[in-house]
Motif scaffolding. Structure first.
Motif, PDB file in Angstrom:
ATOM      1  N   SER A  52     -37.692  36.528  19.857  1.00 40.79           N
ATOM      2  CA  SER A  52     -36.662  36.873  20.908  1.00 40.79           C
ATOM      3  C   SER A  52     -35.813  35.676  21.223  1.00 40.79           C
ATOM      4  N   THR A  53     -34.874  35.579  21.887  1.00 46.32           N
ATOM      5  CA  THR A  53     -33.770  34.537  21.959  1.00 46.32           C
ATOM      6  C   THR A  53     -32.802  34.711  23.168  1.00 46.32           C
ATOM      7  N   SER A  54     -32.560  33.496  23.801  1.00 49.32           N
ATOM      8  CA  SER A  54     -31.434  33.324  24.969  1.00 49.32           C
ATOM      9  C   SER A  54     -30.051  33.616  24.347  1.00 49.32           C
ATOM     10  N   ASN A  55     -29.821  33.683  23.012  1.00 41.61           N
ATOM     11  CA  ASN A  55     -28.639  33.994  22.556  1.00 41.61           C
ATOM     12  C   ASN A  55     -27.532  33.080  23.201  1.00 41.61           C
ATOM     13  N   HIS A  56     -28.061  31.628  23.151  1.00 43.69           N
ATOM     14  CA  HIS A  56     -26.848  30.776  23.276  1.00 43.69           C
ATOM     15  C   HIS A  56     -25.807  30.640  22.349  1.00 43.69           C
ATOM     16  N   VAL A  57     -24.516  30.149  22.712  1.00 47.13           N
ATOM     17  CA  VAL A  57     -23.627  29.906  21.644  1.00 47.13           C
ATOM     18  C   VAL A  57     -23.676  28.713  21.003  1.00 47.13           C
ATOM     19  N   ALA A  58     -23.168  28.735  19.854  1.00 51.99           N
ATOM     20  CA  ALA A  58     -23.200  27.625  18.555  1.00 51.99           C
ATOM     21  C   ALA A  58     -23.392  26.321  19.201  1.00 51.99           C
ATOM     22  N   TRP A  59     -22.349  25.992  19.850  1.00 54.09           N
ATOM     23  CA  TRP A  59     -22.191  24.558  20.423  1.00 54.09           C
ATOM     24  C   TRP A  59     -23.530  24.105  21.343  1.00 54.09           C
ATOM     25  N   ARG A  60     -24.085  24.848  21.849  1.00 55.98           N
ATOM     26  CA  ARG A  60     -25.296  25.039  22.759  1.00 55.98           C
ATOM     27  C   ARG A  60     -26.524  24.869  21.967  1.00 55.98           C
ATOM     28  N   ARG A  61     -26.549  25.323  20.749  1.00 52.26           N
ATOM     29  CA  ARG A  61     -27.514  25.396  19.665  1.00 52.26           C
ATOM     30  C   ARG A  61     -27.441  23.995  19.043  1.00 52.26           C
ATOM     31  N   TYR A  62     -26.357  23.362  18.929  1.00 46.33           N
ATOM     32  CA  TYR A  62     -26.451  21.947  18.351  1.00 46.33           C
ATOM     33  C   TYR A  62     -27.079  20.999  19.410  1.00 46.33           C
ATOM     34  N   TYR A  63     -26.835  21.175  20.669  1.00 40.44           N
ATOM     35  CA  TYR A  63     -27.370  20.143  21.605  1.00 40.44           C
ATOM     36  C   TYR A  63     -29.068  20.444  21.574  1.00 40.44           C
ATOM     37  N   GLU A 110     -28.977  37.443  16.303  1.00 42.39           N
ATOM     38  CA  GLU A 110     -27.923  36.962  16.924  1.00 42.39           C
ATOM     39  C   GLU A 110     -26.800  37.296  16.101  1.00 42.39           C
ATOM     40  N   GLN A 111     -25.470  37.283  16.525  1.00 39.45           N
ATOM     41  CA  GLN A 111     -24.332  37.245  15.744  1.00 39.45           C
ATOM     42  C   GLN A 111     -23.712  35.803  15.766  1.00 39.45           C
ATOM     43  N   HIS A 112     -22.873  35.550  14.586  1.00 39.17           N
ATOM     44  CA  HIS A 112     -22.109  34.062  14.374  1.00 39.17           C
ATOM     45  C   HIS A 112     -23.121  33.402  13.716  1.00 39.17           C
ATOM     46  N   LYS A 113     -23.947  34.013  12.770  1.00 41.08           N
ATOM     47  CA  LYS A 113     -25.015  33.355  12.328  1.00 41.08           C
ATOM     48  C   LYS A 113     -24.812  31.958  11.609  1.00 41.08           C
ATOM     49  N   LEU A 114     -23.648  32.228  10.861  1.00 38.78           N
ATOM     50  CA  LEU A 114     -23.504  30.731   9.967  1.00 38.78           C
ATOM     51  C   LEU A 114     -22.995  29.605  11.052  1.00 38.78           C
ATOM     52  N   ARG A 115     -22.451  30.001  11.951  1.00 43.65           N
ATOM     53  CA  ARG A 115     -21.868  28.929  12.875  1.00 43.65           C
ATOM     54  C   ARG A 115     -23.014  28.333  13.498  1.00 43.65           C
ATOM     55  N   LYS A 116     -23.928  29.154  13.997  1.00 44.32           N
ATOM     56  CA  LYS A 116     -25.306  28.769  14.785  1.00 44.32           C
ATOM     57  C   LYS A 116     -26.103  27.948  13.679  1.00 44.32           C
ATOM     58  N   VAL A 117     -26.306  28.597  12.599  1.00 38.23           N
ATOM     59  CA  VAL A 117     -27.279  27.656  11.889  1.00 38.23           C
ATOM     60  C   VAL A 117     -26.722  26.267  11.369  1.00 38.23           C
ATOM     61  N   VAL A 118     -25.560  26.230  11.135  1.00 34.61           N
ATOM     62  CA  VAL A 118     -24.727  24.870  10.943  1.00 34.61           C
ATOM     63  C   VAL A 118     -25.000  24.138  12.034  1.00 34.61           C
ATOM     64  N   ALA A 119     -24.740  24.567  13.266  1.00 29.95           N
ATOM     65  CA  ALA A 119     -24.844  23.543  14.319  1.00 29.95           C
ATOM     66  C   ALA A 119     -26.419  23.081  14.583  1.00 29.95           C
ATOM     67  N   ILE A 120     -27.201  24.048  14.287  1.00 29.84           N
ATOM     68  CA  ILE A 120     -28.814  23.747  14.334  1.00 29.84           C
ATOM     69  C   ILE A 120     -28.990  22.586  13.305  1.00 29.84           C
ATOM     70  N   ALA A 121     -28.560  22.779  12.052  1.00 22.35           N
ATOM     71  CA  ALA A 121     -28.910  21.781  11.172  1.00 22.35           C
ATOM     72  C   ALA A 121     -28.015  20.312  11.401  1.00 22.35           C
ATOM     73  N   VAL A 122     -27.043  20.369  11.770  1.00 22.62           N
ATOM     74  CA  VAL A 122     -26.116  19.216  12.206  1.00 22.62           C
ATOM     75  C   VAL A 122     -27.100  18.571  13.142  1.00 22.62           C
ATOM     76  N   GLY A 123     -27.210  19.231  14.438  1.00 18.89           N
ATOM     77  CA  GLY A 123     -28.060  18.793  15.377  1.00 18.89           C
ATOM     78  C   GLY A 123     -29.445  18.158  15.011  1.00 18.89           C
ATOM     79  N   TYR A 124     -30.029  18.982  14.051  1.00 19.40           N
ATOM     80  CA  TYR A 124     -31.482  18.213  13.631  1.00 19.40           C
ATOM     81  C   TYR A 124     -31.224  16.940  13.080  1.00 19.40           C
TER      82      TYR A 124
END
Length: 336
Positions: free
Chosen positions: A250-261, A298-312
């Motif tokens: 389950s997920t809150s489905n936030h946009v990619a830039w919020r995934r980074y933070y 979620e959609q926009h998987k690549l953008r969000k995974v990139v954001a998560i990785a860079v944020g990490y």
């Protein structure tokens, strides 16, 4: 910082109930407290809700984080006795909290409430929370008190985490309806912060911008001897994001830039407190959970995974600040 959902009850009933609480409890001084409401491109229902909050809170500051100032909106709010500060998202939600809290404390308020533009407040919210603040103050001038939060998406109350435990574990408080419960942190929406606590802890971290702002502040408060408490006698309903559930995920489905933070600040906050609490082991688990939720739900998987990785990795090496300043090209790619 979190987003609360809109009331499901009839708006007129909610308005009547909230307005009725404008008469404070005898134990409460209406000049002792104020509230900060953070705005972001508010819709008409948010503005109407804000006007109802003003009926229950004499000293109300709306900090507008929208990119551009809406002169007509600001004039309407001021006509209803609401002070307006246009912050243009400087420092994110942390910056808005700091602007509002400083103004209210400088004006002599002893307690400041932090609210989202759609925080759902019951009729007894301010009186009930101020009674809890009075109890907390009898033990310590510096305190943070949050309401008992019902997460609509999850269908349950948020747990507490014992600040005394080396390895904090979630503890359910669903059946608790009396008293104050110590915890490591509370969500910012609906929380009450005393002037003494703000002076001792300091301001919210603007280099966090958004996400984990309240968790970092609660951990910092506990490290500095400021009790963080949940008032089980007052409830707040919260709904975070556009909830998606598929199987066990389950997920809150936030946009990619919020995934980074979310990724970066989680890593930084937990690592920064590893010497006090054994919570650093959660870092990889939380990161993998975010990735799994994105891939499954979620959609926009690549953008969000990139954001998560860079944020990490930014969190790992303590590289804070805004996404755009730190990684302009990646941020532009993840701008969804």
């Amino acid at each position: 910082m979190s987003e609360a959902g809109l009331p499901a009850a009839d708006d007129r009933d909610a308005a009547s109930a909230l307005a009725a609480s404008a008469t404070p409890d005898p134990q409460s001084d209406p000049d002792a407290f104020g509230a900060v409401v953070v705005l972001w491109q508010p819709q008409p229902e948010h503005v109407e809700h804000l006007e109802r909050v003003r009926a229950a809170c004499r000293h109300l500051i709306a900090v507008d984080n929208s990119p551009s100032a809406d002169a007509a909106l600001h004039a309407r709010l001021r006509a209803h006795g609401i002070e307006v500060r246009h912050n243009a998202n400087r420092g994110g939600i942390s910056g808005a909290y700091n602007v509002g809290a400083r103004a209210l404390f400088d004006a002599g308020r002893r307690v400041v409430f932090l609210l989202d533009q759609d925080s759902q407040l019951g009729a007894d919210f301010f009186p009930g929370m101020m009674r809890a603040c009075a109890r907390a103050q009898s033990e310590n001038e510096a305190f943070i008190v949050g309401p008992k939060v019902f997460e609509v998406n999850l269908g349950r109350y948020l747990p507490v985490f014992s600040p005394q435990a080396r390895l904090p574990k979630p503890e359910r408080i669903d059946e608790r309806s009396e008293g104050l419960v110590p915890t490591l942190f509370v969500i910012s929406s609906g929380s009450a912060l005393s002037a003494a606590a703000f002076a001792r802890i300091g301001e919210f971290r603007e280099d966090y911008f958004i996400e984990y702002v309240d968790i970092e502040y609660g951990l910092r408060a506990t490290r500095n001897g400021v009790p963080v408490l949940v008032n089980t006698e007052v409830e707040l309903r919260q709904q975070v994001g556009q909830y998606v559930k598929r199987g066990i995920f389950s997920t809150s489905n936030h946009v990619a830039w919020r995934r980074y933070y979310a990724s970066r600040n989680a890593v930084h906050a937990l690592r920064s407190n590893a010497s006090r609490w054994s919570i650093h082991w959660l870092i990889e688990l939380l990161t993998l959970h975010q990735v799994a939720c994105v891939l499954v739900c979620e959609q926009h998987k690549l953008r969000k995974v990139v954001a998560i990785a860079v944020g990490y990795f930014d969190g790992l090496f303590g590289k804070l600040g805004t996404f755009e300043q730190r990684h302009p090209r990646v941020a532009a790619f993840c701008k969804h």
